[in-house]
Write a protein that holds these residues in place. Structure first.
Motif, mmCIF file in Angstrom:
data_model
loop_
_atom_site.group_PDB
_atom_site.id
_atom_site.type_symbol
_atom_site.label_atom_id
_atom_site.label_comp_id
_atom_site.label_asym_id
_atom_site.label_seq_id
_atom_site.Cartn_x
_atom_site.Cartn_y
_atom_site.Cartn_z
ATOM 1 N N ALA A 170 -1.029 8.327 5.868
ATOM 2 C CA ALA A 170 -0.264 7.137 5.490
ATOM 3 C C ALA A 170 -0.315 6.077 6.590
ATOM 4 O O ALA A 170 -0.473 4.876 6.313
ATOM 5 C CB ALA A 170 1.185 7.530 5.199
ATOM 6 N N VAL A 171 -0.193 6.511 7.825
ATOM 7 C CA VAL A 171 -0.236 5.585 8.955
ATOM 8 C C VAL A 171 -1.613 4.943 9.074
ATOM 9 O O VAL A 171 -1.727 3.728 9.318
ATOM 10 C CB VAL A 171 0.147 6.327 10.248
ATOM 11 N N LYS A 172 -2.672 5.709 8.880
ATOM 12 C CA LYS A 172 -4.028 5.162 8.968
ATOM 13 C C LYS A 172 -4.259 4.086 7.906
ATOM 14 O O LYS A 172 -4.948 3.089 8.163
ATOM 15 C CB LYS A 172 -5.062 6.283 8.829
ATOM 16 N N ARG A 173 -3.687 4.283 6.744
ATOM 17 C CA ARG A 173 -3.832 3.258 5.700
ATOM 18 C C ARG A 173 -3.229 1.924 6.156
ATOM 19 O O ARG A 173 -3.846 0.861 5.988
ATOM 20 C CB ARG A 173 -3.155 3.722 4.403
ATOM 21 N N ILE A 174 -2.042 1.986 6.708
ATOM 22 C CA ILE A 174 -1.376 0.749 7.129
ATOM 23 C C ILE A 174 -2.084 0.135 8.328
ATOM 24 O O ILE A 174 -2.260 -1.093 8.390
ATOM 25 C CB ILE A 174 0.107 1.019 7.437
ATOM 26 N N ARG A 175 -2.509 0.942 9.266
ATOM 27 C CA ARG A 175 -3.244 0.407 10.418
ATOM 28 C C ARG A 175 -4.528 -0.278 9.983
ATOM 29 O O ARG A 175 -4.889 -1.344 10.504
ATOM 30 C CB ARG A 175 -3.537 1.529 11.414
ATOM 31 N N ALA A 176 -5.225 0.325 9.025
ATOM 32 C CA ALA A 176 -6.460 -0.293 8.529
ATOM 33 C C ALA A 176 -6.160 -1.636 7.886
ATOM 34 O O ALA A 176 -6.889 -2.620 8.082
ATOM 35 C CB ALA A 176 -7.141 0.636 7.523
ATOM 36 N N ALA A 177 -5.071 -1.700 7.120
ATOM 37 C CA ALA A 177 -4.695 -2.956 6.464
ATOM 38 C C ALA A 177 -4.363 -4.036 7.486
ATOM 39 O O ALA A 177 -4.812 -5.181 7.380
ATOM 40 C CB ALA A 177 -3.512 -2.718 5.535
ATOM 41 N N VAL A 178 -3.583 -3.669 8.485
ATOM 42 C CA VAL A 178 -3.174 -4.634 9.510
ATOM 43 C C VAL A 178 -4.375 -5.111 10.316
ATOM 44 O O VAL A 178 -4.523 -6.308 10.618
ATOM 45 C CB VAL A 178 -2.102 -4.017 10.427
ATOM 46 N N ILE A 238 0.862 -1.182 0.000
ATOM 47 C CA ILE A 238 0.000 0.000 0.000
ATOM 48 C C ILE A 238 0.897 1.229 0.000
ATOM 49 O O ILE A 238 1.811 1.340 0.824
ATOM 50 C CB ILE A 238 -0.914 0.037 1.236
ATOM 51 N N GLU A 239 0.635 2.175 -0.891
ATOM 52 C CA GLU A 239 1.528 3.330 -0.998
ATOM 53 C C GLU A 239 0.923 4.575 -0.376
ATOM 54 O O GLU A 239 -0.276 4.617 -0.054
ATOM 55 C CB GLU A 239 1.895 3.575 -2.459
ATOM 56 N N ASP A 240 1.793 5.573 -0.238
ATOM 57 C CA ASP A 240 1.387 6.813 0.432
ATOM 58 C C ASP A 240 1.197 7.972 -0.536
ATOM 59 O O ASP A 240 1.295 9.140 -0.149
ATOM 60 C CB ASP A 240 2.392 7.197 1.528
ATOM 61 N N GLN A 241 0.896 7.669 -1.791
ATOM 62 C CA GLN A 241 0.614 8.735 -2.745
ATOM 63 C C GLN A 241 -0.795 9.289 -2.553
ATOM 64 O O GLN A 241 -1.678 8.643 -1.993
ATOM 65 C CB GLN A 241 0.748 8.219 -4.178
ATOM 66 N N VAL A 242 -0.974 10.498 -3.070
ATOM 67 C CA VAL A 242 -2.296 11.106 -3.150
ATOM 68 C C VAL A 242 -3.028 10.498 -4.338
ATOM 69 O O VAL A 242 -2.429 10.203 -5.369
ATOM 70 C CB VAL A 242 -2.169 12.636 -3.327
ATOM 71 N N ASN A 243 -4.321 10.273 -4.182
ATOM 72 C CA ASN A 243 -5.132 9.836 -5.314
ATOM 73 C C ASN A 243 -5.503 11.022 -6.200
ATOM 74 O O ASN A 243 -5.831 12.094 -5.673
ATOM 75 C CB ASN A 243 -6.425 9.168 -4.809
ATOM 76 N N LYS A 270 9.988 4.597 9.112
ATOM 77 C CA LYS A 270 9.929 4.273 10.545
ATOM 78 C C LYS A 270 8.497 4.381 11.067
ATOM 79 O O LYS A 270 8.031 3.517 11.834
ATOM 80 C CB LYS A 270 10.842 5.215 11.329
ATOM 81 N N ALA A 271 7.782 5.424 10.646
ATOM 82 C CA ALA A 271 6.401 5.602 11.101
ATOM 83 C C ALA A 271 5.504 4.478 10.592
ATOM 84 O O ALA A 271 4.609 4.013 11.308
ATOM 85 C CB ALA A 271 5.873 6.952 10.629
ATOM 86 N N LEU A 272 5.745 4.024 9.388
ATOM 87 C CA LEU A 272 4.928 2.958 8.809
ATOM 88 C C LEU A 272 5.209 1.616 9.480
ATOM 89 O O LEU A 272 4.296 0.808 9.670
ATOM 90 C CB LEU A 272 5.169 2.887 7.305
ATOM 91 N N VAL A 273 6.453 1.398 9.856
ATOM 92 C CA VAL A 273 6.774 0.184 10.616
ATOM 93 C C VAL A 273 6.096 0.236 11.983
ATOM 94 O O VAL A 273 5.522 -0.756 12.449
ATOM 95 C CB VAL A 273 8.294 0.011 10.754
ATOM 96 N N ASP A 274 6.138 1.393 12.620
ATOM 97 C CA ASP A 274 5.469 1.547 13.918
ATOM 98 C C ASP A 274 3.966 1.308 13.801
ATOM 99 O O ASP A 274 3.325 0.846 14.760
ATOM 100 C CB ASP A 274 5.728 2.948 14.479
ATOM 101 N N ALA A 275 3.406 1.595 12.620
ATOM 102 C CA ALA A 275 1.975 1.393 12.392
ATOM 103 C C ALA A 275 1.625 -0.072 12.146
ATOM 104 O O ALA A 275 0.446 -0.415 12.090
ATOM 105 C CB ALA A 275 1.507 2.238 11.216
ATOM 106 N N GLY A 276 2.646 -0.911 11.969
ATOM 107 C CA GLY A 276 2.396 -2.337 11.803
ATOM 108 C C GLY A 276 2.842 -2.936 10.492
ATOM 109 O O GLY A 276 2.613 -4.130 10.259
ATOM 110 N N ALA A 277 3.480 -2.154 9.612
ATOM 111 C CA ALA A 277 3.924 -2.691 8.326
ATOM 112 C C ALA A 277 4.931 -3.815 8.543
ATOM 113 O O ALA A 277 5.850 -3.697 9.346
ATOM 114 C CB ALA A 277 4.540 -1.583 7.479
ATOM 115 N N ASP A 278 4.751 -4.904 7.797
ATOM 116 C CA ASP A 278 5.657 -6.050 7.886
ATOM 117 C C ASP A 278 6.928 -5.850 7.075
ATOM 118 O O ASP A 278 7.924 -6.553 7.294
ATOM 119 C CB ASP A 278 4.968 -7.313 7.348
ATOM 120 N N ALA A 279 6.894 -4.944 6.104
ATOM 121 C CA ALA A 279 8.028 -4.698 5.228
ATOM 122 C C ALA A 279 7.889 -3.290 4.647
ATOM 123 O O ALA A 279 6.800 -2.710 4.668
ATOM 124 C CB ALA A 279 8.089 -5.744 4.107
#
Length: 299
Positions: free
Chosen positions: A140-148, A117-122, A178-187
């Motif tokens: 960007a963090v909310k996107r990853i948290r929602a996915a996790v 999941i990327e952090d670009q604007v639509n 770093k923020a995306l990893v803290d949000a739960g990103a696996d990679a």
């Protein structure tokens, strides 16, 4: 015969185990289901399914025009054809956080081993084009948290891609990673890195696997597998390479038809019918039910 024998959940488990070893895994991009089977046969560790390729397959540019239904459907067709794990490009998640949650469960059901999941604007654009814009860190963090939070299989890989390097520089990319990893990103998928040193800097900043995108004609030099391994990259993708090769060959063949009126001079460049039948396992279908398929593959 037919589809892969390894269940999707088992593919994910084996993939996560192998990724945890720290070795570099090679994921060429499949442009159709049959090419995924060829990737497996050639000994690669996984299959990548590019959003740019899925768009091109429909004759569309890579600017966020594809839908979740189209992406998941094509992803399922490709993933089920190989015993290898398949990672698919989910762009920005096809909507707001709740839509993104649906995206993750839909891709799980389609048999994929993971997504990014990327952090670009639509509407997003290809990661190696100029003029990109990224969302703020909170979005960007909310996107990853929602996915996790939506994931049901803990082995389904949720990768965060950040495009901020091209917008605000390497330091911003490291902070975002770093923020995306803290949000739960696996990679982490740091897009459009300019040098091996930049990959090494991201590697040093996070304690999860990182991916290198070796797309041709882009912002990154085309580093070798050995070079990327030496700086700690864990996954390398060549997302559009096979499609580019295939389309180049198709164009040359059409030019030959125009100029010569036949393709006799191109026979040595073609996959032989026997090799195609072998790749599709015609003989396996023959053994399954000789009343339906009963033939001999000519050599």
């Amino acid at each position: 015969m037919l589809y892969a024998q390894t269940p999707a959940a088992e593919k994910r488990r084996l993939f996560r185990e192998r990724l945890a070893t720290g070795e570099l895994l090679r994921f060429p991009g499949a442009f159709n289901p049959l090419s995924a089977r060829l990737i497996e046969r050639k000994g690669f560790e996984g299959v990548y399914i590019s959003g740019a390729v899925l768009s091109a397959d429909l004759g569309l540019p890579d600017i966020g025009l594809t839908t979740l239904t189209e992406v998941a459907g094509r992803g399922q067709q490709i993933a089920r054809m190989t015993e290898l794990p398949a990672i698919i490009d989910a762009d920005t998640g096809f909507g707001e956080p709740m839509n993104l949650a649906r995206t993750i469960q839909t891709l799980e059901d389609a048999g994929l081993a993971g997504t990014h999941i990327e952090d670009q604007v639509n509407p997003k654009r290809c990661g190696h084009l100029d003029g990109k814009a990224v969302v703020d860190a909170d979005t960007a963090v909310k996107r990853i948290r929602a996915a996790v939070d939506a994931r049901r299989d803990p082995n389904f890989l949720i990768m965060a891609r950040t495009d901020i390097r091209a917008v605000d520089g390497l330091d911003a990319a490291i902070d975002r990673a770093k923020a995306l990893v803290d949000a739960g990103a696996d990679a982490i998928f740091p897009e459009a890195m300019r040098s091996l040193e930049e990959f090494a800097a991201v590697r040093a900043a996070v304690d999860v696997p990182i991916l290198a995108n070796m797309t041709e004609f882009g912002k990154s030099d085309l580093f070798s597998v050995d070079q990327l391994r030496d700086v700690g990259v864990n996954i390398v993708i060549w997302p559009v390479s096979l499609l580019r090769m295939a389309m180049g060959a198709a164009e040359r063949a059409l030019d030959t038809l125009v100029d010569e009126g036949h393709l006799t001079s191109k026979l040595d460049e073609m996959q032989h019918r026997a090799d195609l039948y072998d790749l599709m396992d015609y003989e396996g279908y023959n053994h399954f039910d000789t009343s339906v398929f009963n033939f001999t593959v000519a050599r």
